[in-house]
Scaffold this motif. Structure first.
Motif, PDB file in Angstrom:
ATOM      1  N   MET A   1      16.974   6.107  -5.523  1.00  0.00           N
ATOM      2  CA  MET A   1      17.995   5.404  -4.727  1.00  0.00           C
ATOM      3  C   MET A   1      17.627   5.453  -3.241  1.00  0.00           C
ATOM      4  SD  MET A   1      20.531   4.219  -6.527  1.00  0.00           S
ATOM      5  CE  MET A   1      21.979   4.177  -5.476  1.00  0.00           C
ATOM      6  N   GLU A   2      17.682   4.299  -2.611  1.00  0.00           N
ATOM      7  CA  GLU A   2      17.401   4.288  -1.177  1.00  0.00           C
ATOM      8  C   GLU A   2      18.583   4.864  -0.420  1.00  0.00           C
ATOM      9  OE1 GLU A   2      19.199  -0.022  -0.740  1.00  0.00           O
ATOM     10  OE2 GLU A   2      18.864   1.324  -2.421  1.00  0.00           O
ATOM     11  N   LYS A   3      18.318   5.351   0.786  1.00  0.00           N
ATOM     12  CA  LYS A   3      19.410   5.885   1.603  1.00  0.00           C
ATOM     13  C   LYS A   3      20.270   4.736   2.079  1.00  0.00           C
ATOM     14  CE  LYS A   3      19.735   9.984   4.109  1.00  0.00           C
ATOM     15  NZ  LYS A   3      19.902  10.450   5.389  1.00  0.00           N
ATOM     16  N   ARG A   4      21.583   4.902   2.048  1.00  0.00           N
ATOM     17  CA  ARG A   4      22.456   3.775   2.343  1.00  0.00           C
ATOM     18  C   ARG A   4      23.235   3.954   3.624  1.00  0.00           C
ATOM     19  NH1 ARG A   4      24.664   0.215  -1.712  1.00  0.00           N
ATOM     20  NH2 ARG A   4      26.490   0.442  -0.415  1.00  0.00           N
ATOM     21  N   THR A   5      22.927   5.015   4.370  1.00  0.00           N
ATOM     22  CA  THR A   5      23.670   5.254   5.596  1.00  0.00           C
ATOM     23  C   THR A   5      23.357   4.165   6.609  1.00  0.00           C
ATOM     24  OG1 THR A   5      23.130   7.532   5.103  1.00  0.00           O
ATOM     25  CG2 THR A   5      24.335   7.128   7.117  1.00  0.00           C
ATOM     26  N   LYS A   6      24.396   3.473   7.059  1.00  0.00           N
ATOM     27  CA  LYS A   6      24.164   2.381   8.002  1.00  0.00           C
ATOM     28  C   LYS A   6      24.206   2.861   9.443  1.00  0.00           C
ATOM     29  CE  LYS A   6      25.200  -1.693   5.299  1.00  0.00           C
ATOM     30  NZ  LYS A   6      26.229  -2.628   4.866  1.00  0.00           N
ATOM     31  N   SER A   7      24.982   3.911   9.690  1.00  0.00           N
ATOM     32  CA  SER A   7      25.111   4.388  11.062  1.00  0.00           C
ATOM     33  C   SER A   7      24.047   5.438  11.366  1.00  0.00           C
ATOM     34  CB  SER A   7      26.500   4.991  11.273  1.00  0.00           C
ATOM     35  OG  SER A   7      26.552   5.562  12.560  1.00  0.00           O
ATOM     36  N   GLU A   8      23.540   5.405  12.579  1.00  0.00           N
ATOM     37  CA  GLU A   8      22.555   6.415  12.979  1.00  0.00           C
ATOM     38  C   GLU A   8      23.239   7.579  13.682  1.00  0.00           C
ATOM     39  OE1 GLU A   8      19.713   4.292  15.328  1.00  0.00           O
ATOM     40  OE2 GLU A   8      18.964   3.186  13.585  1.00  0.00           O
ATOM     41  N   ASN A   9      24.451   7.325  14.172  1.00  0.00           N
ATOM     42  CA  ASN A   9      25.080   8.331  15.034  1.00  0.00           C
ATOM     43  C   ASN A   9      26.052   9.226  14.279  1.00  0.00           C
ATOM     44  OD1 ASN A   9      23.759   7.294  17.366  1.00  0.00           O
ATOM     45  ND2 ASN A   9      25.133   5.535  17.205  1.00  0.00           N
ATOM     46  N   ILE A  10      25.591   9.752  13.154  1.00  0.00           N
ATOM     47  CA  ILE A  10      26.441  10.682  12.424  1.00  0.00           C
ATOM     48  C   ILE A  10      25.665  11.968  12.188  1.00  0.00           C
ATOM     49  CG2 ILE A  10      28.066   9.105  11.277  1.00  0.00           C
ATOM     50  CD1 ILE A  10      26.132   9.045   8.883  1.00  0.00           C
ATOM     51  N   VAL A  11      26.355  13.078  12.404  1.00  0.00           N
ATOM     52  CA  VAL A  11      25.754  14.401  12.248  1.00  0.00           C
ATOM     53  C   VAL A  11      26.616  15.194  11.277  1.00  0.00           C
ATOM     54  CG1 VAL A  11      25.056  16.506  13.459  1.00  0.00           C
ATOM     55  CG2 VAL A  11      24.942  14.299  14.648  1.00  0.00           C
ATOM     56  N   TRP A  12      25.986  15.811  10.303  1.00  0.00           N
ATOM     57  CA  TRP A  12      26.724  16.607   9.310  1.00  0.00           C
ATOM     58  C   TRP A  12      27.474  17.721  10.020  1.00  0.00           C
ATOM     59  CZ3 TRP A  12      27.261  15.734   4.142  1.00  0.00           C
ATOM     60  CH2 TRP A  12      27.899  16.743   3.417  1.00  0.00           C
ATOM     61  N   HIS A  13      28.768  17.896   9.724  1.00  0.00           N
ATOM     62  CA  HIS A  13      29.567  18.964  10.328  1.00  0.00           C
ATOM     63  C   HIS A  13      29.921  19.985   9.258  1.00  0.00           C
ATOM     64  CE1 HIS A  13      32.318  19.901  13.908  1.00  0.00           C
ATOM     65  NE2 HIS A  13      32.267  20.961  13.137  1.00  0.00           N
ATOM     66  N   GLY A  14      29.260  21.122   9.277  1.00  0.00           N
ATOM     67  CA  GLY A  14      29.470  22.145   8.257  1.00  0.00           C
ATOM     68  C   GLY A  14      30.831  22.807   8.391  1.00  0.00           C
ATOM     69  N   GLY A  15      31.347  23.351   7.263  1.00  0.00           N
ATOM     70  CA  GLY A  15      32.631  24.040   7.278  1.00  0.00           C
ATOM     71  C   GLY A  15      32.453  25.540   7.190  1.00  0.00           C
ATOM     72  N   ALA A  16      33.573  26.265   7.228  1.00  0.00           N
ATOM     73  CA  ALA A  16      33.538  27.721   7.165  1.00  0.00           C
ATOM     74  C   ALA A  16      33.788  28.228   5.744  1.00  0.00           C
ATOM     75  CB  ALA A  16      34.582  28.300   8.117  1.00  0.00           C
ATOM     76  N   VAL A  17      34.135  27.315   4.824  1.00  0.00           N
ATOM     77  CA  VAL A  17      34.423  27.686   3.441  1.00  0.00           C
ATOM     78  C   VAL A  17      33.400  27.002   2.544  1.00  0.00           C
ATOM     79  CG1 VAL A  17      36.172  27.621   1.611  1.00  0.00           C
ATOM     80  CG2 VAL A  17      36.888  27.825   4.009  1.00  0.00           C
TER      81      VAL A  17
END
Ligand SMILES: Nc1ncnc2c1ncn2[C@@H]1O[C@H](COP(=O)(O)OP(=O)(O)O)[C@@H](O)[C@H]1O
Ligand SMILES: [Mg+2]
Length: 201
Positions: A1-17
């Protein structure tokens, strides 16, 4: 499957749980149990019974059913090959989220293409995916015809009908095979529960 993310300006935000925290809280292992097979093979029937039994035993279970999801989230999709891919892509993503939430997630979709089931497996992570091939020949399914779909398909009223006018690719190495021409619903459910116990889920 090709990557489908259209936006470049997104950064993964990790959680504490974490996934492990949620599983510890729920005293179970979040996982995806993916039922695949022809229409009328028994996927929904078996998933409903498994959901009922596991819930009665104190497990948190959620069922994602093809027909139900097509009423809502995937209501914009038809049955062409590309729409089927998108149908499964979305549900593979959703199932992986439910699994990450610690839920025992039952997915009952025809999912006729190996490639897309492999994608679902990859999304869930190798240790969190149980592929269940619900096996019944097309004649048996057509005799059962619980939704009258085979009758329509034989009359040419439904195009791209799996097993008739659209292919079904059998799983190569499913964790579980349930032959519903031989096993009762009860026996199928027991087989799945035995597998889950033996594999430490
Ligand atoms: N051994 C069996 N296991 C599962 N379903 C069975 C079995 N024998 C008969 N059936 C019937 O077959 C039909 C399967 O329909 P369904 O669960 O909706 O299939 P699917 O979700 O795979 O399209 C139901 O009407 C069910 O009662
Ligand atoms: Mg069904």
């Amino acid at each position: 499957m090709e990557k489908r993310t259209k936006s470049e300006n997104i950064v993964w935000h990790g959680g504490a749980v974490t996934y492990e925290d949620r599983c510890a809280l729920l005293k179970q292992k979040g996982l995806v149990i993916w039922f695949t097979g022809l229409s009328g093979s028994g996927k929904s029937t078996i998933a409903v019974e498994l959901e009922k039994q596991l819930t009665a035993e104190g497990r948190l279970v959620y069922r994602l059913d093809g027909d139900n999801v097509r009423h809502g989230l995937n209501g914009d999709l038809g049955f062409s090959a590309s729409d089927r891919d998108e149908n499964i892509r979305r549900i593979a993503e959703v199932a992986a989220l439910f699994k990450d939430a610690g839920v025992i997630t039952l997915v009952s979709f025809i999912a006729p293409f190996r490639r897309m089931r492999a994608f679902a497996r990859e999304k869930a992570g190798e240790n969190g995916f149980v592929e269940v091939y619900v096996k019944a020949d097309v004649n048996t399914c057509a005799e059962r015809d619980p939704k009258g779909l085979y009758q329509k398909a034989f009359k040419g009223e439904i195009s791209d009908f799996t097993g008739i006018s659209s292919p079904y690719e059998e799983p190569n190495q499913p964790e579980i095979v349930l032959d519903t021409t031989q096993n009762s619903v009860e026996e199928s459910v027991r087989k799945i529960k035995e597998y889950l116990q033996s594999d430490g889920f």
